[in-house]
Write a protein that holds these residues in place. Structure first.
Motif, PDB file in Angstrom:
ATOM      1  N   ILE A  46     -25.664  18.329  30.097  1.00 37.42           N
ATOM      2  CA  ILE A  46     -24.465  18.557  29.289  1.00 37.42           C
ATOM      3  C   ILE A  46     -23.237  17.937  29.935  1.00 37.42           C
ATOM      4  CG2 ILE A  46     -22.974  20.335  28.308  1.00 37.42           C
ATOM      5  CD1 ILE A  46     -25.721  20.100  26.989  1.00 37.42           C
ATOM      6  N   SER A  47     -23.157  17.968  31.264  1.00 41.95           N
ATOM      7  CA  SER A  47     -21.964  17.453  31.954  1.00 41.95           C
ATOM      8  C   SER A  47     -21.814  15.940  31.806  1.00 41.95           C
ATOM      9  CB  SER A  47     -22.016  17.823  33.436  1.00 41.95           C
ATOM     10  OG  SER A  47     -23.116  17.199  34.081  1.00 41.95           O
ATOM     11  N   GLN A  48     -22.875  15.246  31.396  1.00 43.57           N
ATOM     12  CA  GLN A  48     -22.794  13.797  31.196  1.00 43.57           C
ATOM     13  C   GLN A  48     -22.342  13.424  29.783  1.00 43.57           C
ATOM     14  OE1 GLN A  48     -26.232  11.503  32.939  1.00 43.57           O
ATOM     15  NE2 GLN A  48     -27.036  13.552  33.296  1.00 43.57           N
ATOM     16  N   SER A  49     -22.141  14.418  28.934  1.00 41.25           N
ATOM     17  CA  SER A  49     -21.738  14.144  27.557  1.00 41.25           C
ATOM     18  C   SER A  49     -20.259  13.785  27.486  1.00 41.25           C
ATOM     19  CB  SER A  49     -22.023  15.365  26.672  1.00 41.25           C
ATOM     20  OG  SER A  49     -23.385  15.732  26.754  1.00 41.25           O
ATOM     21  N   GLU A  50     -19.902  13.131  26.416  1.00 43.48           N
ATOM     22  CA  GLU A  50     -18.509  12.716  26.204  1.00 43.48           C
ATOM     23  C   GLU A  50     -17.983  13.326  24.909  1.00 43.48           C
ATOM     24  OE1 GLU A  50     -15.766   8.685  25.570  1.00 43.48           O
ATOM     25  OE2 GLU A  50     -17.956   8.609  25.340  1.00 43.48           O
ATOM     26  N   PHE A  51     -16.846  13.988  25.008  1.00 47.60           N
ATOM     27  CA  PHE A  51     -16.165  14.523  23.834  1.00 47.60           C
ATOM     28  C   PHE A  51     -15.251  13.430  23.271  1.00 47.60           C
ATOM     29  CE2 PHE A  51     -17.520  18.204  26.087  1.00 47.60           C
ATOM     30  CZ  PHE A  51     -17.723  19.186  25.141  1.00 47.60           C
ATOM     31  N   ARG A  52     -15.450  13.099  21.998  1.00 51.38           N
ATOM     32  CA  ARG A  52     -14.669  12.024  21.374  1.00 51.38           C
ATOM     33  C   ARG A  52     -13.770  12.602  20.279  1.00 51.38           C
ATOM     34  NH1 ARG A  52     -18.957   7.399  19.908  1.00 51.38           N
ATOM     35  NH2 ARG A  52     -19.901   9.143  18.786  1.00 51.38           N
ATOM     36  N   ILE A  53     -12.544  12.127  20.249  1.00 51.98           N
ATOM     37  CA  ILE A  53     -11.544  12.608  19.295  1.00 51.98           C
ATOM     38  C   ILE A  53     -11.299  11.516  18.254  1.00 51.98           C
ATOM     39  CG2 ILE A  53      -9.305  13.703  19.043  1.00 51.98           C
ATOM     40  CD1 ILE A  53     -11.160  15.053  21.090  1.00 51.98           C
ATOM     41  N   LYS A  54     -11.483  11.860  16.982  1.00 50.11           N
ATOM     42  CA  LYS A  54     -11.284  10.894  15.902  1.00 50.11           C
ATOM     43  C   LYS A  54     -10.071  11.291  15.078  1.00 50.11           C
ATOM     44  CE  LYS A  54     -13.905   8.434  12.338  1.00 50.11           C
ATOM     45  NZ  LYS A  54     -15.207   8.340  11.614  1.00 50.11           N
ATOM     46  N   GLU A  55      -9.112  10.375  14.967  1.00 52.49           N
ATOM     47  CA  GLU A  55      -7.895  10.584  14.176  1.00 52.49           C
ATOM     48  C   GLU A  55      -7.641   9.359  13.307  1.00 52.49           C
ATOM     49  OE1 GLU A  55      -4.657  11.419  16.759  1.00 52.49           O
ATOM     50  OE2 GLU A  55      -5.387  13.417  17.349  1.00 52.49           O
ATOM     51  N   ASP A  56      -7.389   9.605  12.025  1.00 50.37           N
ATOM     52  CA  ASP A  56      -7.097   8.516  11.078  1.00 50.37           C
ATOM     53  C   ASP A  56      -8.179   7.440  11.099  1.00 50.37           C
ATOM     54  OD1 ASP A  56      -4.712   9.808  10.414  1.00 50.37           O
ATOM     55  OD2 ASP A  56      -3.641   8.798  12.044  1.00 50.37           O
ATOM     56  N   GLY A  57      -9.424   7.870  11.220  1.00 52.18           N
ATOM     57  CA  GLY A  57     -10.531   6.925  11.169  1.00 52.18           C
ATOM     58  C   GLY A  57     -10.793   6.176  12.460  1.00 52.18           C
ATOM     59  N   LYS A  58     -10.047   6.455  13.527  1.00 53.66           N
ATOM     60  CA  LYS A  58     -10.206   5.766  14.799  1.00 53.66           C
ATOM     61  C   LYS A  58     -10.430   6.784  15.911  1.00 53.66           C
ATOM     62  CE  LYS A  58      -9.273   1.489  13.376  1.00 53.66           C
ATOM     63  NZ  LYS A  58     -10.204   0.358  13.523  1.00 53.66           N
ATOM     64  N   TYR A  59     -11.259   6.407  16.872  1.00 52.93           N
ATOM     65  CA  TYR A  59     -11.444   7.247  18.040  1.00 52.93           C
ATOM     66  C   TYR A  59     -10.303   6.975  19.016  1.00 52.93           C
ATOM     67  CZ  TYR A  59     -16.087   8.568  16.474  1.00 52.93           C
ATOM     68  OH  TYR A  59     -17.135   9.088  15.746  1.00 52.93           O
ATOM     69  N   VAL A  60      -9.654   8.031  19.441  1.00 55.76           N
ATOM     70  CA  VAL A  60      -8.467   7.888  20.292  1.00 55.76           C
ATOM     71  C   VAL A  60      -8.680   8.663  21.594  1.00 55.76           C
ATOM     72  CG1 VAL A  60      -6.950   7.648  18.298  1.00 55.76           C
ATOM     73  CG2 VAL A  60      -7.347   9.924  19.271  1.00 55.76           C
ATOM     74  N   LYS A  61      -7.868   8.307  22.584  1.00 58.90           N
ATOM     75  CA  LYS A  61      -7.860   9.013  23.862  1.00 58.90           C
ATOM     76  C   LYS A  61      -6.477   9.621  24.053  1.00 58.90           C
ATOM     77  CE  LYS A  61     -11.404   6.159  26.061  1.00 58.90           C
ATOM     78  NZ  LYS A  61     -11.764   5.264  27.203  1.00 58.90           N
ATOM     79  N   ASN A  62      -6.386  10.910  23.790  1.00 53.20           N
ATOM     80  CA  ASN A  62      -5.114  11.615  23.881  1.00 53.20           C
ATOM     81  C   ASN A  62      -5.212  12.733  24.917  1.00 53.20           C
ATOM     82  OD1 ASN A  62      -6.776  13.395  22.542  1.00 53.20           O
ATOM     83  ND2 ASN A  62      -5.738  13.216  20.569  1.00 53.20           N
ATOM     84  N   GLU A  63      -4.273  13.680  24.876  1.00 53.97           N
ATOM     85  CA  GLU A  63      -4.252  14.774  25.840  1.00 53.97           C
ATOM     86  C   GLU A  63      -5.520  15.640  25.739  1.00 53.97           C
ATOM     87  OE1 GLU A  63      -2.831  17.356  28.831  1.00 53.97           O
ATOM     88  OE2 GLU A  63      -2.136  15.363  28.203  1.00 53.97           O
ATOM     89  N   LEU A  64      -5.962  15.896  24.522  1.00 54.04           N
ATOM     90  CA  LEU A  64      -7.167  16.704  24.338  1.00 54.04           C
ATOM     91  C   LEU A  64      -8.393  15.991  24.906  1.00 54.04           C
ATOM     92  CD1 LEU A  64      -8.523  19.212  23.217  1.00 54.04           C
ATOM     93  CD2 LEU A  64      -8.647  18.080  20.979  1.00 54.04           C
ATOM     94  N   TYR A  65      -8.472  14.694  24.697  1.00 51.88           N
ATOM     95  CA  TYR A  65      -9.577  13.900  25.258  1.00 51.88           C
ATOM     96  C   TYR A  65      -9.575  14.005  26.777  1.00 51.88           C
ATOM     97  CZ  TYR A  65     -12.512   9.863  26.405  1.00 51.88           C
ATOM     98  OH  TYR A  65     -13.500   9.043  26.912  1.00 51.88           O
ATOM     99  N   TYR A  66      -8.396  13.918  27.378  1.00 51.20           N
ATOM    100  CA  TYR A  66      -8.282  13.995  28.835  1.00 51.20           C
ATOM    101  C   TYR A  66      -8.738  15.363  29.338  1.00 51.20           C
ATOM    102  CZ  TYR A  66      -6.182  13.797  33.485  1.00 51.20           C
ATOM    103  OH  TYR A  66      -5.974  13.828  34.844  1.00 51.20           O
ATOM    104  N   ARG A  67      -8.350  16.425  28.625  1.00 57.25           N
ATOM    105  CA  ARG A  67      -8.719  17.767  29.046  1.00 57.25           C
ATOM    106  C   ARG A  67     -10.226  18.003  28.940  1.00 57.25           C
ATOM    107  NH1 ARG A  67      -4.761  20.055  32.077  1.00 57.25           N
ATOM    108  NH2 ARG A  67      -2.719  19.735  31.102  1.00 57.25           N
ATOM    109  N   LEU A  68     -10.842  17.488  27.913  1.00 58.97           N
ATOM    110  CA  LEU A  68     -12.256  17.741  27.685  1.00 58.97           C
ATOM    111  C   LEU A  68     -13.167  16.862  28.531  1.00 58.97           C
ATOM    112  CD1 LEU A  68     -12.300  18.131  23.790  1.00 58.97           C
ATOM    113  CD2 LEU A  68     -12.418  19.955  25.505  1.00 58.97           C
TER     114      LEU A  68
END
Length: 382
Positions: A46-68
């Motif tokens: 599980i620790s090798q998984s990546e949480f991806r955040i999708k906004e407006d049809g694009k995957y982005v790296k924001n504050e939530l991405y950094y935290r997860l």
């Protein structure tokens, strides 16, 4: 002589002061090893998984991405954080994650939950590393994860009672095989003298240590003191310890099955690794990641945004590299199913700002029959 009179004799009473009996320790290590091995196996995956955040049809790296994915809080990296989450789920069947005022994600060591039928549940008395939060949290303000419908701990404990007892008996039996047993004959006058008995006990301890640690041990003979060794089993060779390994392995297998881990995979068998890994990901890892993504979408993404396509998805670790997938990638691209950037996202790569990567291509092998009626010209146009 009756049994009661026998135990009243002083030359018999002293023998119970020679520390001949020891308590049998509980075989807790067998249970802890099995649970730790399975929990650690799941946690590493599980620790090798990546949480991806999708906004407006694009995957982005924001504050939530950094935290997860990078640093959930000041004291933990993401891999350590999610490993601890898995250990909590394995041992306690649930895990509570709260967000502090500075947006840090913290795993609760203990908490009190008040459940309601039509209102949000409320969490209070939340303690993290010895600090108890004074405020209460609603269900919508926390990440509350549950591993299974029922706690696995009582099941494993009940299973261990049977296996632990069997393991202890077999181990004790094996220890008695070819065990050296000794008797000491002393004069009755010595048994009645406390100081003499203490000297005898000291002598026995020194003799035993010499026999156990030295290849050649010389012990003087003393008048009124006779030491004799007896070999159990008449010197028959010790039975194999395979029975012990079978019991230990049987309990370990049952715990692994409870966690949904294929037995050959956790044992390290090399046969059919690819097939076993697929089954492990499909029936064990992906359902867990689905729990994580569902909880994240419910708590971090607004309903209207989620319906418009925004979401949190979890990409599990891949057991194949891009070179092993090259033929499949070519087929997907040439059949027009996906474009270049969509393939890159599935491979865990970032999208690129190249127009051709947003286009869809179909090779001539996938043309309709009607487009081939024109012959060579139509093929060239394709």
């Amino acid at each position: 002589m009756g049994l009661l009179e026998f135990f009243k004799r002083k030359d018999v009473q002293f023998s119970f002061d020679l520390e001949l009996f020891q308590d049998v320790s509980k075989r807790v290590h067998m249970k802890k090893l099995a649970i730790d091995t399975c929990a650690s196996f799941l946690a590493r995956t599980i620790s090798q998984s990546e949480f991806r955040i999708k906004e407006d049809g694009k995957y982005v790296k924001n504050e939530l991405y950094y935290r997860l994915n990078i640093r959930p809080n000041l004291n933990q990296t993401a891999s350590t954080f999610w490993q601890k989450v898995m250990y909590k789920l394995a041992y306690e069947n649930e895990c509570l994650i709260i967000q502090s005022d500075n947006q840090d994600l913290l795993i609760a060591d203990s908490f009190t939950r008040k459940e309601y039928a039509v209102y949000e549940d409320v969490f209070s008395d939340i303690t993290v590393n010895g600090f108890t939060f004074g405020r209460t949290y609603k269900q919508s303000e926390v990440l509350h994860l549950k591993y299974a419908n029922e706690n696995l701990a009582p099941l494993i404990d009940s299973l261990f009672e049977d296996y632990g007892e069997l393991f202890g008996r077999i181990l004790s039996s094996q220890k008695r095989k070819n065990q050296i047993r000794s008797t000491v004959k002393i004069a009755a006058a010595t048994a009645k003298n406390d100081k003499a008995m203490k000297d005898v006990q000291d002598f026995i301890d020194k003799a035993y240590k010499a026999y156990a640690e030295k290849d050649v041990a010389i012990v003087p003979e003393t008048e009124g003191f006779e030491y004799k060794e007896h070999f159990s089993g008449g010197g028959v060779a010790m039975q194999s310890v395979e029975e012990i390994n079978k019991v230990t392995g049987g309990f370990f297998d049952q715990v692994a099955l409870a966690f949904g881990i294929p037995l050959p995979l956790i044992r390290g068998d090399m046969a059919d690794v690819e097939k076993l890994t697929k089954n492990y990901k499909t029936y064990t890892v992906n359902p867990l990641l689905k729990k994580f993504s569902d909880e994240g979408n419910a708590k971090f993404i607004e309903k209207k945004d989620f319906l418009n396509g925004d979401c949190i998805s979890v990409r599990s670790a891949s057991y194949l590299d891009i070179f092993e997938l090259s033929n499949s990638i070519d087929k997907l691209r040439s059949s027009g199913i996906v474009n270049g950037n969509e393939i890159r996202v599935e491979l865990g790569l970032d999208e690129v700002d190249i127009p051709q990567m947003e286009e869809y291509f179909i090779t001539k092998n996938y043309q309709e029959m009607t487009s081939l009626e024109g012959g060579e010209n139509n093929n060239n146009e394709a």
